[in-house]
Motif scaffolding. Structure first.
Motif, PDB file in Angstrom:
ATOM      1  N   THR A   1       3.283 -55.550 -56.690  1.00  0.00           N
ATOM      2  CA  THR A   1       4.419 -55.430 -57.609  1.00  0.00           C
ATOM      3  C   THR A   1       4.052 -55.992 -58.966  1.00  0.00           C
ATOM      4  O   THR A   1       3.351 -57.002 -59.054  1.00  0.00           O
ATOM      5  N   ILE A   2       4.554 -55.351 -60.009  1.00  0.00           N
ATOM      6  CA  ILE A   2       4.356 -55.818 -61.380  1.00  0.00           C
ATOM      7  C   ILE A   2       5.724 -55.930 -62.037  1.00  0.00           C
ATOM      8  O   ILE A   2       6.579 -55.058 -61.852  1.00  0.00           O
ATOM      9  N   ASP A   3       5.922 -56.998 -62.815  1.00  0.00           N
ATOM     10  CA  ASP A   3       7.220 -57.158 -63.462  1.00  0.00           C
ATOM     11  C   ASP A   3       7.291 -56.293 -64.726  1.00  0.00           C
ATOM     12  O   ASP A   3       6.350 -55.578 -65.056  1.00  0.00           O
ATOM     13  N   THR A   4       8.407 -56.383 -65.425  1.00  0.00           N
ATOM     14  CA  THR A   4       8.658 -55.469 -66.535  1.00  0.00           C
ATOM     15  C   THR A   4       7.713 -55.675 -67.710  1.00  0.00           C
ATOM     16  O   THR A   4       7.443 -54.730 -68.449  1.00  0.00           O
ATOM     17  N   THR A   5       7.201 -56.904 -67.872  1.00  0.00           N
ATOM     18  CA  THR A   5       6.343 -57.217 -69.022  1.00  0.00           C
ATOM     19  C   THR A   5       4.862 -57.305 -68.664  1.00  0.00           C
ATOM     20  O   THR A   5       4.042 -57.609 -69.523  1.00  0.00           O
ATOM     21  N   SER A   6       4.537 -57.074 -67.413  1.00  0.00           N
ATOM     22  CA  SER A   6       3.162 -57.168 -66.885  1.00  0.00           C
ATOM     23  C   SER A   6       2.657 -58.599 -66.801  1.00  0.00           C
ATOM     24  O   SER A   6       1.464 -58.823 -66.578  1.00  0.00           O
ATOM     25  N   ARG A   7       3.532 -59.575 -66.972  1.00  0.00           N
ATOM     26  CA  ARG A   7       3.078 -60.975 -66.900  1.00  0.00           C
ATOM     27  C   ARG A   7       2.880 -61.418 -65.448  1.00  0.00           C
ATOM     28  O   ARG A   7       2.003 -62.224 -65.158  1.00  0.00           O
ATOM     29  N   ARG A   8       3.721 -60.927 -64.553  1.00  0.00           N
ATOM     30  CA  ARG A   8       3.640 -61.356 -63.152  1.00  0.00           C
ATOM     31  C   ARG A   8       3.251 -60.174 -62.272  1.00  0.00           C
ATOM     32  O   ARG A   8       3.860 -59.107 -62.341  1.00  0.00           O
ATOM     33  N   LYS A   9       2.239 -60.407 -61.453  1.00  0.00           N
ATOM     34  CA  LYS A   9       1.765 -59.395 -60.501  1.00  0.00           C
ATOM     35  C   LYS A   9       1.572 -60.066 -59.165  1.00  0.00           C
ATOM     36  O   LYS A   9       1.016 -61.167 -59.099  1.00  0.00           O
ATOM     37  N   ASN A  10       2.032 -59.432 -58.124  1.00  0.00           N
ATOM     38  CA  ASN A  10       1.891 -59.974 -56.773  1.00  0.00           C
ATOM     39  C   ASN A  10       1.257 -58.921 -55.881  1.00  0.00           C
ATOM     40  O   ASN A  10       1.520 -57.718 -56.030  1.00  0.00           O
ATOM     41  N   TYR A  11       0.445 -59.399 -54.937  1.00  0.00           N
ATOM     42  CA  TYR A  11      -0.303 -58.506 -54.068  1.00  0.00           C
ATOM     43  C   TYR A  11      -0.189 -58.965 -52.621  1.00  0.00           C
ATOM     44  O   TYR A  11      -0.149 -60.174 -52.341  1.00  0.00           O
ATOM     45  N   VAL A  12      -0.201 -58.011 -51.700  1.00  0.00           N
ATOM     46  CA  VAL A  12      -0.337 -58.354 -50.297  1.00  0.00           C
ATOM     47  C   VAL A  12      -1.726 -58.945 -50.098  1.00  0.00           C
ATOM     48  O   VAL A  12      -2.683 -58.576 -50.787  1.00  0.00           O
ATOM     49  N   ASP A  13      -1.840 -59.887 -49.189  1.00  0.00           N
ATOM     50  CA  ASP A  13      -3.097 -60.618 -49.022  1.00  0.00           C
ATOM     51  C   ASP A  13      -4.294 -59.699 -48.789  1.00  0.00           C
ATOM     52  O   ASP A  13      -5.403 -59.973 -49.265  1.00  0.00           O
ATOM     53  N   SER A  14      -4.086 -58.605 -48.087  1.00  0.00           N
ATOM     54  CA  SER A  14      -5.205 -57.744 -47.698  1.00  0.00           C
ATOM     55  C   SER A  14      -5.859 -57.026 -48.884  1.00  0.00           C
ATOM     56  O   SER A  14      -6.966 -56.506 -48.745  1.00  0.00           O
ATOM     57  N   VAL A  15      -5.205 -56.996 -50.038  1.00  0.00           N
ATOM     58  CA  VAL A  15      -5.780 -56.292 -51.188  1.00  0.00           C
ATOM     59  C   VAL A  15      -6.078 -57.220 -52.356  1.00  0.00           C
ATOM     60  O   VAL A  15      -6.629 -56.779 -53.371  1.00  0.00           O
ATOM     61  N   LYS A  16      -5.743 -58.482 -52.235  1.00  0.00           N
ATOM     62  CA  LYS A  16      -5.980 -59.425 -53.342  1.00  0.00           C
ATOM     63  C   LYS A  16      -7.449 -59.458 -53.723  1.00  0.00           C
ATOM     64  O   LYS A  16      -8.323 -59.510 -52.867  1.00  0.00           O
ATOM     65  N   GLY A  17      -7.692 -59.395 -55.026  1.00  0.00           N
ATOM     66  CA  GLY A  17      -9.058 -59.426 -55.527  1.00  0.00           C
ATOM     67  C   GLY A  17      -9.749 -58.078 -55.513  1.00  0.00           C
ATOM     68  O   GLY A  17     -10.847 -57.938 -56.069  1.00  0.00           O
ATOM     69  N   ARG A  18      -9.116 -57.074 -54.905  1.00  0.00           N
ATOM     70  CA  ARG A  18      -9.704 -55.721 -54.868  1.00  0.00           C
ATOM     71  C   ARG A  18      -8.828 -54.705 -55.605  1.00  0.00           C
ATOM     72  O   ARG A  18      -9.353 -53.776 -56.214  1.00  0.00           O
ATOM     73  N   PHE A  19      -7.528 -54.862 -55.526  1.00  0.00           N
ATOM     74  CA  PHE A  19      -6.582 -53.933 -56.154  1.00  0.00           C
ATOM     75  C   PHE A  19      -5.946 -54.626 -57.361  1.00  0.00           C
ATOM     76  O   PHE A  19      -5.664 -55.834 -57.322  1.00  0.00           O
TER      77      PHE A  19
END
Length: 114
Positions: free
Chosen positions: A50-68
């Protein structure tokens, strides 16, 4: 009406990369966070990033962190997903969506296989 049009999927070997795009319409894009989901064969759809409206905050499921890596272009009303070092477990149909009620797009198929 709200629409999501995903593209960029394909067949790629393990370790390869793809960049997905989702062009949106029918709502005020820069007012909503955007999310990529995926649905693997025989499994339920799951949240990916997920990315917020300003691109400041991005969250990833653990399985894709660092790759996506998720990004967005508010002028183009488009959200992207850069996928690197792909694994067979990433094989799925990928969808984008947001927090308002709306029909799902057709998704884009990603297949990771040698």
């Amino acid at each position: 009406q709200v629409q999501f049009v995903e593209s960029g999927g394909g067949l790629v070997q393990p370790g390869g990369s793809l960049r997905l795009s989702c062009v949106t319409s029918g709502f005020i894009f820069n007012a909503y966070p955007m999310t990529w989901y995926r649905q693997a064969p025989g499994k339920e759809r799951e949240w990916g990033a997920t990315i917020d409206t300003t691109s400041r905050r991005k969250n990833y499921v653990d399985s894709v962190k660092g790759r996506f890596f998720i990004s967005r272009d508010n002028d183009k009303k488009t959200v992207y997903l850069q996928m690197n070092n792909l694994e067979p477990e990433d094989t799925a149909v990928y969808y984008c969506h947001t927090t308002r009620t709306a029909p799902w797009g057709q998704g884009t198929q990603v297949t990771v296989s040698s």
